[in-house]
Motif scaffolding. Structure first.
Motif, mmCIF file in Angstrom:
data_model
loop_
_atom_site.group_PDB
_atom_site.id
_atom_site.type_symbol
_atom_site.label_atom_id
_atom_site.label_comp_id
_atom_site.label_asym_id
_atom_site.label_seq_id
_atom_site.Cartn_x
_atom_site.Cartn_y
_atom_site.Cartn_z
ATOM 1 N N ALA A 1 0.885 12.654 -3.881
ATOM 2 C CA ALA A 1 1.722 11.678 -4.564
ATOM 3 C C ALA A 1 2.806 12.419 -5.312
ATOM 4 N N THR A 2 4.010 11.858 -5.320
ATOM 5 C CA THR A 2 5.134 12.447 -6.029
ATOM 6 C C THR A 2 5.740 11.387 -6.925
ATOM 7 N N PHE A 3 6.041 11.775 -8.166
ATOM 8 C CA PHE A 3 6.588 10.854 -9.151
ATOM 9 C C PHE A 3 7.995 11.323 -9.513
ATOM 10 N N HIS A 4 8.978 10.498 -9.154
ATOM 11 C CA HIS A 4 10.376 10.882 -9.304
ATOM 12 C C HIS A 4 10.981 10.419 -10.625
ATOM 13 N N ALA A 5 10.446 9.351 -11.194
ATOM 14 C CA ALA A 5 11.023 8.796 -12.417
ATOM 15 C C ALA A 5 10.009 7.871 -13.077
ATOM 16 N N PRO A 6 10.072 7.729 -14.405
ATOM 17 C CA PRO A 6 9.175 6.784 -15.081
ATOM 18 C C PRO A 6 9.552 5.335 -14.767
ATOM 19 N N VAL A 7 8.602 4.440 -15.038
ATOM 20 C CA VAL A 7 8.828 2.999 -14.884
ATOM 21 C C VAL A 7 8.562 2.351 -16.235
ATOM 22 N N PHE A 8 9.529 1.532 -16.691
ATOM 23 C CA PHE A 8 9.512 1.026 -18.049
ATOM 24 C C PHE A 8 9.365 -0.497 -18.099
ATOM 25 N N PRO A 9 8.929 -1.038 -19.261
ATOM 26 C CA PRO A 9 8.952 -2.491 -19.454
ATOM 27 C C PRO A 9 10.355 -3.046 -19.207
ATOM 28 N N GLY A 10 10.385 -4.218 -18.598
ATOM 29 C CA GLY A 10 11.660 -4.824 -18.234
ATOM 30 C C GLY A 10 12.078 -4.517 -16.821
ATOM 31 N N GLU A 11 11.283 -3.679 -16.121
ATOM 32 C CA GLU A 11 11.583 -3.340 -14.739
ATOM 33 C C GLU A 11 10.550 -3.973 -13.815
ATOM 34 N N GLN A 12 10.952 -4.166 -12.576
ATOM 35 C CA GLN A 12 10.039 -4.680 -11.553
ATOM 36 C C GLN A 12 9.733 -3.550 -10.583
ATOM 37 N N LEU A 13 8.439 -3.211 -10.484
ATOM 38 C CA LEU A 13 8.007 -2.155 -9.580
ATOM 39 C C LEU A 13 7.786 -2.771 -8.205
ATOM 40 N N LEU A 14 8.633 -2.419 -7.251
ATOM 41 C CA LEU A 14 8.572 -2.950 -5.893
ATOM 42 C C LEU A 14 7.744 -2.002 -5.031
ATOM 43 N N LEU A 15 6.786 -2.553 -4.326
ATOM 44 C CA LEU A 15 5.784 -1.765 -3.608
ATOM 45 C C LEU A 15 5.886 -2.042 -2.112
ATOM 46 N N LYS A 16 5.854 -0.995 -1.324
ATOM 47 C CA LYS A 16 5.759 -1.140 0.134
ATOM 48 C C LYS A 16 4.735 -0.137 0.628
ATOM 49 N N ILE A 17 3.725 -0.625 1.325
ATOM 50 C CA ILE A 17 2.679 0.278 1.812
ATOM 51 C C ILE A 17 2.346 -0.049 3.265
ATOM 52 N N ALA A 18 2.377 0.989 4.077
ATOM 53 C CA ALA A 18 1.993 0.870 5.487
ATOM 54 C C ALA A 18 0.548 1.320 5.615
ATOM 55 N N THR A 19 -0.248 0.555 6.331
ATOM 56 C CA THR A 19 -1.669 0.856 6.462
ATOM 57 C C THR A 19 -2.041 1.075 7.922
ATOM 58 N N SER A 20 -3.029 1.940 8.114
ATOM 59 C CA SER A 20 -3.624 2.169 9.426
ATOM 60 C C SER A 20 -5.129 2.147 9.231
ATOM 61 N N PHE A 21 -5.830 1.411 10.075
ATOM 62 C CA PHE A 21 -7.258 1.200 9.841
ATOM 63 C C PHE A 21 -8.026 1.235 11.143
ATOM 64 N N GLY A 22 -9.199 1.904 11.088
ATOM 65 C CA GLY A 22 -10.086 1.931 12.240
ATOM 66 C C GLY A 22 -11.504 2.192 11.791
ATOM 67 N N GLY A 23 -12.461 1.414 12.284
ATOM 68 C CA GLY A 23 -13.838 1.564 11.846
ATOM 69 C C GLY A 23 -13.975 1.144 10.391
ATOM 70 N N ARG A 24 -14.481 2.048 9.541
ATOM 71 C CA ARG A 24 -14.656 1.737 8.121
ATOM 72 C C ARG A 24 -13.567 2.335 7.250
ATOM 73 N N PHE A 25 -12.692 3.188 7.814
ATOM 74 C CA PHE A 25 -11.778 3.955 6.989
ATOM 75 C C PHE A 25 -10.332 3.699 7.383
ATOM 76 N N GLY A 26 -9.455 3.840 6.405
ATOM 77 C CA GLY A 26 -8.045 3.613 6.656
ATOM 78 C C GLY A 26 -7.179 4.516 5.803
ATOM 79 N N THR A 27 -5.884 4.515 6.129
ATOM 80 C CA THR A 27 -4.903 5.289 5.374
ATOM 81 C C THR A 27 -3.785 4.361 4.924
ATOM 82 N N GLY A 28 -3.122 4.776 3.871
ATOM 83 C CA GLY A 28 -1.974 4.036 3.389
ATOM 84 C C GLY A 28 -0.871 4.998 2.985
#
Length: 309
Positions: free
Chosen positions: A256-283
């Motif tokens: 994980a890499t953190f480029h900048a802080p996130v402050f009150p008054g901001e909207q944190l927009l999330l996009k996650i791609a998932t891959s899943f097989g059997g019991r385990f997956g990645t994101g």
């Protein structure tokens, strides 16, 4: 030389308060550039009310908080520079054993290397009852006042804006698929869940959120950004018919890499791609404020029948 810090000492030394201070005592060894501490895990912790309430377990990202705080204490005590040491990267973080109320989380941190860019790597291991609960590499870097400067709103659309122009899953729908509740439900709206290879969503960051108010300058910590992305990924997987009634469990933060802080008054927009097989997956997640990339991560998770947890 060893320096012992009580909980009250750590509040002022680290600049972190409840409910996000995840160390009760800490001893820093300035000769060895290392630290050892404890976190007494009690059912009275606020997060237990909202993290798998039917089977209380300490969130993995709060174990990462303990890791980060131990590393921060070492760098403050042993390597003082101008500014504030801030989390910029995580690597090889693995969650190996559930941490439950009544356990004592023991934190052991040591300096691993100083990098060419001035950042510092720390190796951390958390144990309970003599067994490894979690481990990983935490990277801190000294940041000046400009790091904490909140940007005014520009209205610039995020790269995932187009994906949010479809029917939304509101908080009631999200709560159908996640066991998380106040204060540890970290997404407010989702889009494209259960369809395709990725989902998008957002978390509104407010200063009234207790999880944001643990620092003098309120902000949404990086490790909670990862948790928000993981929750979005779980909604995406668990809303698919073949996974109805199951639970998603965090296994690792590969990086994980953190480029900048996130402050009150901001909207944190999330996009996650998932891959899943059997019991385990990645994101693989990328997180934005407007058009600015603030953090990104690669994680692994497991999906289990609820009765097996």
């Amino acid at each position: 030389m060893q320096h012992f810090f009580t909980y009250n000492d750590l509040e002022s030394f680290l600049g972190i308060t409840a409910p996000m201070l995840m160390l009760d005592t800490l001893t820093v060894d300035t000769d060895q550039n290392s630290a050892s501490g404890i976190k007494m895990v009690s059912m009275n912790e606020l997060f237990f009310a909202g993290h798998f309430p039917d089977q209380p377990v300490m969130p993995g990202v709060l174990q990462v908080a303990a890791m980060t705080q131990a590393a921060k204490a070492i760098i403050l005590q042993c390597m003082k520079e101008d500014g504030s040491p801030e989390l910029i990267r995580l690597r090889k973080v693995k969650f190996r054993k559930p941490v439950l109320p009544g356990m004592v989380l023991k934190v052991a941190a040591s300096l691993l290397s100083t990098n060419d860019d001035g950042s510092v790597d720390f190796q951390i291991q958390n144990t309970v009852d003599g067994d490894l609960a979690s481990s990983g590499i935490v990277t801190l870097a000294w940041k000046g006042a400009d790091w904490f400067q909140q940007h005014p709103h520009t209205g610039a659309p995020s790269p995932c804006q187009a994906d949010m122009e479809c029917e939304a899953a509101d908080i009631k729908t999200i709560m159908k698929y996640l066991p998380h509740r106040l204060p540890f439900l970290l997404i407010d709206r989702c889009f494209s869940v259960g369809k395709g290879e990725y989902a998008v969503g957002y978390k509104n960051i407010t200063g009234n959120d207790l999880l944001c108010r643990s620092r003098k300058q309120a902000m949404f910590p990086g490790y909670l950004q990862i948790e928000a992305g993981a929750q979005l990924g779980c909604v995406h997987i668990l809303s698919q018919p073949e996974h109805t009634g199951k639970l998603g469990l965090f296994m690792s933060i590969d990086e994980a890499t953190f480029h900048a802080p996130v402050f009150p008054g901001e909207q944190l927009l999330l996009k996650i791609a998932t891959s899943f097989g059997g019991r385990f997956g990645t994101g693989e997640g990328k997180f934005y404020v407007e058009d600015r990339l603030v953090s990104e991560t690669a994680i692994k998770f497991a999906v289990l029948a609820a009765e097996t947890f």
